[in-house]
Scaffold this active site. Structure first.
Site, PDB file in Angstrom:
ATOM      1  N   ASP A  40       0.878  -1.169   0.000  1.00 55.06           N
ATOM      2  CA  ASP A  40       0.000   0.000   0.000  1.00 55.06           C
ATOM      3  C   ASP A  40       0.920   1.226   0.000  1.00 55.06           C
ATOM      4  O   ASP A  40       2.109   1.121   0.305  1.00 55.06           O
ATOM      5  CB  ASP A  40      -0.866  -0.062   1.276  1.00 55.06           C
ATOM      6  CG  ASP A  40      -1.533   1.262   1.591  1.00 55.06           C
ATOM      7  OD1 ASP A  40      -2.233   1.784   0.714  1.00 55.06           O
ATOM      8  OD2 ASP A  40      -1.331   1.767   2.708  1.00 55.06           O
TER       9      ASP A  40
ATOM     10  N   ASP B 204      -0.203   5.155   0.864  1.00 59.13           N
ATOM     11  CA  ASP B 204      -0.463   6.178   1.890  1.00 59.13           C
ATOM     12  C   ASP B 204      -0.558   5.558   3.290  1.00 59.13           C
ATOM     13  O   ASP B 204      -1.396   4.699   3.525  1.00 59.13           O
ATOM     14  CB  ASP B 204      -1.744   6.931   1.550  1.00 59.13           C
ATOM     15  CG  ASP B 204      -1.579   7.765   0.287  1.00 59.13           C
ATOM     16  OD1 ASP B 204      -2.364   7.569  -0.654  1.00 59.13           O
ATOM     17  OD2 ASP B 204      -0.641   8.576   0.219  1.00 59.13           O
TER      18      ASP B 204
HETATM   19  C1  XBP Z   1      -5.203   6.261   0.714  1.00 59.65           C
HETATM   20  C2  XBP Z   1      -6.419   6.909   0.177  1.00 59.65           C
HETATM   21  C3  XBP Z   1      -6.264   8.065  -0.764  1.00 59.65           C
HETATM   22  C4  XBP Z   1      -5.514   9.209  -0.082  1.00 59.65           C
HETATM   23  C5  XBP Z   1      -5.719  10.519  -0.820  1.00 59.65           C
HETATM   24  O1  XBP Z   1      -4.792   5.374  -0.281  1.00 59.65           O
HETATM   25  O2  XBP Z   1      -7.521   6.470   0.482  1.00 59.65           O
HETATM   26  O3  XBP Z   1      -7.573   8.485  -1.096  1.00 59.65           O
HETATM   27  O4  XBP Z   1      -6.055   9.384   1.223  1.00 59.65           O
HETATM   28  O5  XBP Z   1      -5.293  10.392  -2.157  1.00 59.65           O
HETATM   29  P1  XBP Z   1      -3.911   4.031   0.108  1.00 59.65           P
HETATM   30  P2  XBP Z   1      -6.297  10.826  -3.349  1.00 59.65           P
HETATM   31  O6  XBP Z   1      -3.804   3.944   1.627  1.00 59.65           O
HETATM   32  O7  XBP Z   1      -4.691   2.872  -0.495  1.00 59.65           O
HETATM   33  O8  XBP Z   1      -2.569   4.252  -0.538  1.00 59.65           O
HETATM   34  O9  XBP Z   1      -6.791  12.222  -3.021  1.00 59.65           O
HETATM   35  O10 XBP Z   1      -5.442  10.763  -4.593  1.00 59.65           O
HETATM   36  O11 XBP Z   1      -7.390   9.795  -3.330  1.00 59.65           O
HETATM   37 MG    MG Z   2      -2.940   3.246   3.318  1.00 68.86          MG
END
Ligand code: XBP
Ligand code: MG
Length: 237
Positions: free
Chosen positions: A24, A26
């Site tokens: 993953d 973020d």
């Molecule tokens: C995390 C998310 C993303 C980010 C914001 O993604 O849910 O929506 O919070 O990015 P992951 P965007 O943990 O699956 O990497 O504004 O581009 O959605």
């Molecule tokens: Mg994440």
């Protein structure tokens, strides 16, 4: 072997015997959500909205994956005006994404402890690497070109982002697409995640999950995960 090392030995074994590690982004590779939160607030101000998401509000909103979906959910919850048009949401998200890239490019979002070491160790063991995320390819590029250099993508056999699939996490789509591109079975891989939505998504795809607790999800219930670590530096060097 020290007692604490024994506590993580099984997590080490799970990681080492996987054919591929699926990361993953973020919250897992880096603590990006605080920069996302600031970027959203910047977009709201630029768009003339008096919305300001503090960390408490944002933590609650993170149960909704996808920035566009998150803004739509927040606005719907206000119940005070007709829903923002898709064009408005798209315009807000473009401003937010541009500002997020600026924040990341200032180098304020280093990789989390143990990430670089695990990427290198996995490559040295001949394991394959992949990314399965809800965010956009542009955000992945901004973060990893800064953290790993411009040729960062060469290290990954599959990079699947939120816009590549119909349904974002907690749906399994992004992990199923990653498995398809890797041509591997779920049991031969490990997903490394930080959120309940990510755990559910990977689990629905049949992939064992290792959780690393992140800033906004420190107190989540991860009982369905194979292992839960504070961060990846707890794996054996
Ligand atoms: C995390 C998310 C993303 C980010 C914001 O993604 O849910 O929506 O919070 O990015 P992951 P965007 O943990 O699956 O990497 O504004 O581009 O959605
Ligand atoms: Mg994440």
């Amino acid at each position: 072997m020290q007692a604490e090392a024994l506590a993580f030995a099984p997590a080490d074994a799970l990681i080492r015997r996987a054919a591929a590690l699926i990361f993953d982004v973020d919250g897992t590779l880096a603590e990006t959500e605080e920069l996302h939160r600031r970027a959203f607030n910047h977009a709201f101000a630029r768009h003339g909205l008096d919305w300001q998401w503090d960390r408490v509000v944002y933590k609650d909103l993170l149960r909704v994956t996808g920035g566009k979906e998150r803004m739509r959910t927040y606005h719907a919850g206000l119940g005070i005006a007709p829903p923002l048009s898709d064009a408005d949401i798209a315009a807000l998200h473009r401003i937010k994404t541009a500002h997020y890239a600026e924040l990341v490019e200032t180098g304020r979002c280093p990789l989390r402890p143990g990430v670089l070491e695990l990427l290198a160790a996995a490559k040295a063991r001949g394991q394959r690497l992949a990314i399965a995320t809800t965010t956009s390819h542009g955000n992945i590029e901004a973060l990893l070109s800064q953290a790993l250099g411009t040729n960062w993508a060469a290290a990954f056999d599959a990079i699947v982002a939120g816009d590549d699939v119909r349904h974002k996490k907690p749906a399994p789509d992004v992990y199923l697409e990653t498995l398809a591109r890797l041509k591997l079975s779920a049991a031969d891989c490990v997903a490394i995640e930080d959120s309940a939505n990510g755990l559910i998504s990977a689990s629905r795809a049949g992939i064992p999950v290792l959780i690393t607790r992140s800033m906004f999800f420190a107190d989540e219930d991860f009982s369905a995960a194979r292992y839960v670590l504070g961060d990846l530096s707890e794996l054996a060097a």
